[in-house]
Each structure stands twice: as structure tokens, then as C-alpha cells.
Scaffold this active site. Structure first.
Site, PDB file in Angstrom:
ATOM      1  N   ASP A  18       0.054  -1.106   0.067  1.00 52.56           N
ATOM      2  CA  ASP A  18       0.012   0.112   0.113  1.00 52.56           C
ATOM      3  C   ASP A  18       0.742   1.332   0.083  1.00 52.56           C
ATOM      4  O   ASP A  18       2.152   0.951   0.201  1.00 52.56           O
ATOM      5  CB  ASP A  18      -0.418  -0.218   1.423  1.00 52.56           C
ATOM      6  CG  ASP A  18      -2.313   0.525   1.210  1.00 52.56           C
ATOM      7  OD1 ASP A  18      -2.157   1.380   0.221  1.00 52.56           O
ATOM      8  OD2 ASP A  18      -2.756   1.106   2.309  1.00 52.56           O
ATOM      9  N   GLY A  19       0.131   2.027  -0.273  1.00 57.36           N
ATOM     10  CA  GLY A  19       0.682   3.985  -0.549  1.00 57.36           C
ATOM     11  C   GLY A  19       1.502   4.234  -2.114  1.00 57.36           C
ATOM     12  O   GLY A  19       2.415   4.998  -1.923  1.00 57.36           O
ATOM     13  N   ASN A  20       1.185   3.678  -3.093  1.00 52.12           N
ATOM     14  CA  ASN A  20       1.238   4.146  -4.105  1.00 52.12           C
ATOM     15  C   ASN A  20       1.508   5.319  -4.769  1.00 52.12           C
ATOM     16  O   ASN A  20       1.844   6.453  -4.626  1.00 52.12           O
ATOM     17  CB  ASN A  20       0.582   2.670  -5.456  1.00 52.12           C
ATOM     18  CG  ASN A  20       2.061   1.529  -5.380  1.00 52.12           C
ATOM     19  OD1 ASN A  20       3.231   1.527  -5.055  1.00 52.12           O
ATOM     20  ND2 ASN A  20       1.183   0.546  -6.011  1.00 52.12           N
ATOM     21  N   GLY A  21      -0.204   5.562  -4.521  1.00 52.81           N
ATOM     22  CA  GLY A  21      -0.871   6.644  -4.615  1.00 52.81           C
ATOM     23  C   GLY A  21      -0.036   7.311  -4.108  1.00 52.81           C
ATOM     24  O   GLY A  21       0.283   9.182  -4.366  1.00 52.81           O
ATOM     25  N   ARG A  22      -0.519   7.517  -2.436  1.00 51.44           N
ATOM     26  CA  ARG A  22       0.304   9.132  -1.383  1.00 51.44           C
ATOM     27  C   ARG A  22       1.756   8.852  -2.105  1.00 51.44           C
ATOM     28  O   ARG A  22       2.600  10.316  -2.220  1.00 51.44           O
ATOM     29  CB  ARG A  22       0.048   7.786  -0.346  1.00 51.44           C
ATOM     30  CG  ARG A  22      -0.834   8.334   0.406  1.00 51.44           C
ATOM     31  CD  ARG A  22      -0.882   8.195   1.039  1.00 51.44           C
ATOM     32  NE  ARG A  22      -1.353   6.214   1.099  1.00 51.44           N
ATOM     33  CZ  ARG A  22      -1.610   5.945   2.637  1.00 51.44           C
ATOM     34  NH1 ARG A  22      -0.895   5.876   3.888  1.00 51.44           N
ATOM     35  NH2 ARG A  22      -2.127   4.471   1.776  1.00 51.44           N
ATOM     36  N   HIS A  35       2.348   3.254  -8.812  1.00 48.16           N
ATOM     37  CA  HIS A  35       2.606   2.546  -9.086  1.00 48.16           C
ATOM     38  C   HIS A  35       3.083   1.490  -9.984  1.00 48.16           C
ATOM     39  O   HIS A  35       3.694   0.730  -9.978  1.00 48.16           O
ATOM     40  CB  HIS A  35       0.451   1.772  -9.844  1.00 48.16           C
ATOM     41  CG  HIS A  35      -0.289   2.393  -9.392  1.00 48.16           C
ATOM     42  ND1 HIS A  35      -0.995   1.667  -8.029  1.00 48.16           N
ATOM     43  CD2 HIS A  35      -1.858   3.257  -9.674  1.00 48.16           C
ATOM     44  CE1 HIS A  35      -1.699   2.457  -7.677  1.00 48.16           C
ATOM     45  NE2 HIS A  35      -2.398   3.264  -8.597  1.00 48.16           N
ATOM     46  N   GLU A  65     -12.716  -4.416  -3.764  1.00 51.82           N
ATOM     47  CA  GLU A  65     -13.180  -3.635  -3.641  1.00 51.82           C
ATOM     48  C   GLU A  65     -12.034  -2.344  -4.784  1.00 51.82           C
ATOM     49  O   GLU A  65     -12.489  -1.532  -4.933  1.00 51.82           O
ATOM     50  CB  GLU A  65     -12.333  -2.783  -2.616  1.00 51.82           C
ATOM     51  CG  GLU A  65     -13.548  -3.396  -1.504  1.00 51.82           C
ATOM     52  CD  GLU A  65     -13.184  -4.599  -0.729  1.00 51.82           C
ATOM     53  OE1 GLU A  65     -12.509  -5.540  -1.373  1.00 51.82           O
ATOM     54  OE2 GLU A  65     -14.416  -5.688  -1.025  1.00 51.82           O
ATOM     55  N   TRP A  67     -11.763  -2.277  -7.771  1.00 47.77           N
ATOM     56  CA  TRP A  67     -12.767  -2.121  -8.797  1.00 47.77           C
ATOM     57  C   TRP A  67     -13.847  -0.815  -8.697  1.00 47.77           C
ATOM     58  O   TRP A  67     -14.339  -0.593 -10.106  1.00 47.77           O
ATOM     59  CB  TRP A  67     -13.900  -3.004  -9.100  1.00 47.77           C
ATOM     60  CG  TRP A  67     -12.872  -4.569  -8.908  1.00 47.77           C
ATOM     61  CD1 TRP A  67     -12.847  -6.000  -9.128  1.00 47.77           C
ATOM     62  CD2 TRP A  67     -12.209  -4.822 -10.693  1.00 47.77           C
ATOM     63  NE1 TRP A  67     -12.037  -6.715  -9.059  1.00 47.77           N
ATOM     64  CE2 TRP A  67     -11.307  -6.558 -11.013  1.00 47.77           C
ATOM     65  CE3 TRP A  67     -11.852  -4.385 -12.175  1.00 47.77           C
ATOM     66  CZ2 TRP A  67     -10.740  -7.074 -11.394  1.00 47.77           C
ATOM     67  CZ3 TRP A  67     -11.276  -4.992 -13.147  1.00 47.77           C
ATOM     68  CH2 TRP A  67     -10.772  -6.300 -12.934  1.00 47.77           C
ATOM     69  N   LEU A 129      10.474 -20.971  -5.236  1.00 37.47           N
ATOM     70  CA  LEU A 129       9.905 -19.724  -4.207  1.00 37.47           C
ATOM     71  C   LEU A 129       8.937 -19.952  -4.983  1.00 37.47           C
ATOM     72  O   LEU A 129       8.842 -19.437  -6.523  1.00 37.47           O
ATOM     73  CB  LEU A 129      10.544 -18.105  -4.611  1.00 37.47           C
ATOM     74  CG  LEU A 129       9.189 -16.918  -4.287  1.00 37.47           C
ATOM     75  CD1 LEU A 129       8.804 -17.029  -2.937  1.00 37.47           C
ATOM     76  CD2 LEU A 129      10.186 -15.783  -4.831  1.00 37.47           C
TER      77      LEU A 129
END
Ligand code: IPE
Ligand code: IPE
Ligand code: MG
Length: 248
Positions: A18-22, A35, A65, A67, A129
């Protein structure tokens, strides 16, 4: 920085990226640039996990969500995903990585799905992996799907309702056959699960960091693993009992 103890590595690490947009907003750039930068973190963390000898890495790339986001952002994310899969196929084959996908496959645009299925197919025999991409993934949806599949088996006489136990439920999840995550990391400062691995994470150690995903690199992963290795996992027992069972 000290090195993690190879004898007590998490077998399965799950990450809410999380946090790409910010990250992008902080630099005055459009969200999509965040992104794009996040893809580099994915590459770095996959490489680091492989080098460390982690068994399973699950990355939350897109939730059920997500979407609801503006169509242009959704489209851009799907495009990045397709490009990522296309460019990483050779590396995954070379590095013995096996790709799997957790989520609603039928909602993924066909041109992305095609590439995804190809990568899954061509890496299926790899024994290193296991890389799980959680795509159009939601924990509640996953459990609901499992309930439907189990109900169908009961209706068709393949399963008795009394035979439904936790193992049966697990076999109907996207993660069937894989160990539960030991360590669940969320970048970007929020301290919530956002519908991620609701069943599987019941005893995961949670690690939250303010670091935004595009800034998260191997050093940050090592930091999270070192933190994990300092904790005592009691699984409901007393500290004394847990000490005894971990020494066996
Ligand atoms: C995570 O970054 C990527 C996805 C959810 C697809 P965000 O896009 O949620 O970034 P923030 O939370 O808005 O900063
Ligand atoms: C969670 O991030 C989903 C992914 C990282 C793919 P979100 O940014 O969608 O989560 P919320 O909406 O802040 O809970
Ligand atoms: Mg977010």
C-alpha cells in the site's frame, strides 16, 4: 544490520503493498506513476525472498474493492500487470519461481488473463519460491466461494455435512495446500487488513510500516523478518509452554 536467522525464517510472507498513490502525490505526480514505481519494489522483494529461501510470497496487488476506483486507474493497473508478467516470465523461469494467482480470475480482462495463464503454465513445474499474486482478491469472497463449492459437493453426495472441518474448508481456498502466512506486512501506514487472507492470517504476525510501497526494498524486508524473529508465537498457549514446544 544483523542478518535473519536462517533456521527460523517465515515460511510464508504476505504483503499488502500500500501507498503507491500517496508516494506519487508527494512528488506531484499522477497516481499511476506510484504504481509504476511500485513494480520495482515487487521485483526487488521477489528477488530478496528467493535469495533468502522463503517458501511462499503472497503479494496483494488488487482487491475486490479496488474495482471501485476510477476506470482509468483500474485500466492502468491492469496494463502494468500485463507488462510485468510479460517482462518477468523469463526471469521467473530462470530463477525457478512458480507463479500462482489468488482471486476472481473471471474478472481479470481477457488479454491480461491470457498472459497470466501462460506464466502460470510455464512456471508450474518450478520448485523454488512460490509467488502468489492476489488479484481481484477478497478474503470474504474467497470464503463465500469455498462455502458454495462445499455446498455443491454435499448436494451431489460427495461430502457429508458432518465431515466439513477446517481442513476441508482450507482445501477449497485459493491457498489450498500452502502453509498459512507466518508474517503479514502492510506498507503505507494503515493498520488494517482490507479483506486480505482473512482465514489464513488468523495466527500471522502482523508488521506495519509507514514506508510507502515504492520505497520498500530488501533492507525493509530484512527489518520486518528480524522483528518477526524476536517475537514469541504462543498459539494460545502460555509463554512457558511455547518455549518448550519451540525447543523440540
Ligand atoms: C496500493 O497503493 C496499490 C493498490 C491498491 C492497487 P494505493 O493505490 O492504495 O496507494 P494509496 O493508499 O492511495 O497511497
Ligand atoms: C489494499 O489497499 C489492497 C491492496 C494493496 C491491493 P487499499 O488501498 O485498497 O486499502 P484501503 O482501501 O485503504 O483499505
Ligand atoms: Mg491504499
Amino acid at each position: 544490520m544483523p542478518k535473519p536467522n536462517p533456521a527460523s525464517l517465515p515460511r510464508h510472507i504476505a504483503i499488502i503493498m500500500d501507498g503507491n498513490g500517496r508516494w506519487a502525490e508527494q512528488q506531484g505526480k499522477p497516481r499511476i506513476m506510484g504504481h509504476r514505481a511500485g513494480v520495482e519494489s515487487v521485483q526487488d522483494i521477489v528477488r530478496a525472498s528467493r535469495e533468502l529461501g522463503i517458501g511462499v510470497l503472497t503479494l496483494y496487488a488488487f482487491s475486490t474493492e479496488n474495482w471501485k476506483r476510477p476506470p482509468l486507474e483500474v485500466q492502468a493497473l491492469m496494463g502494468l500487470l500485463k507488462a510485468f508478467l510479460e517482462s518477468e516470465l523469463a526471469t521467473m523461469v530462470h530463477n525457478n519461481v512458480s507463479l500462482r494467482c489468488l482471486g476472481q480470475k473471471d474478472r481479470i480482462p481477457p488479454e491480461v488473463r491470457k498472459v497470466m495463464e501462460r506464466v502460470i503454465r510455464e512456471t508450474a513445474g518450478n520448485s523454488g519460491l512460490i509467488l502468489n499474486l492476489a488479484l481481484s482478491y477478497g478474503g470474504r469472497n474467497e470464503i463465500t466461494q469455498a462455502a458454495q463449492a462445499i455446498a455443491r459437493e454435499c448436494r451431489d453426495g460427495l461430502l457429508r455435512p458432518e465431515a466439513i472441518d477446517q481442513a476441508v474448508l482450507e482445501q477449497h481456498l485459493y491457498t489450498a495446500g500452502l502453509p498459512d502466512p507466518d508474517l503479514l506486512i502492510r506498507t503505507g501506514g494503515e493498520t488494517r487488513l482490507s479483506n486480505f487472507l482473512l482465514w489464513q492470517a488468523s495466527y500471522a504476525e502482523l508488521y506495519f510500516t509507514e514506508t510507502l510501497w515504492p520505497d520498500f526494498r530488501k533492507q525493509d524486508l530484512l527489518h520486518a523478518i528480524l522483528d518477526f524473529q524476536k517475537r514469541q508465537r504462543r498459539f494460545g498457549k502460555t509463554g512457558e509452554q511455547a518455549k518448550q514446544s519451540s525447543s523440540h
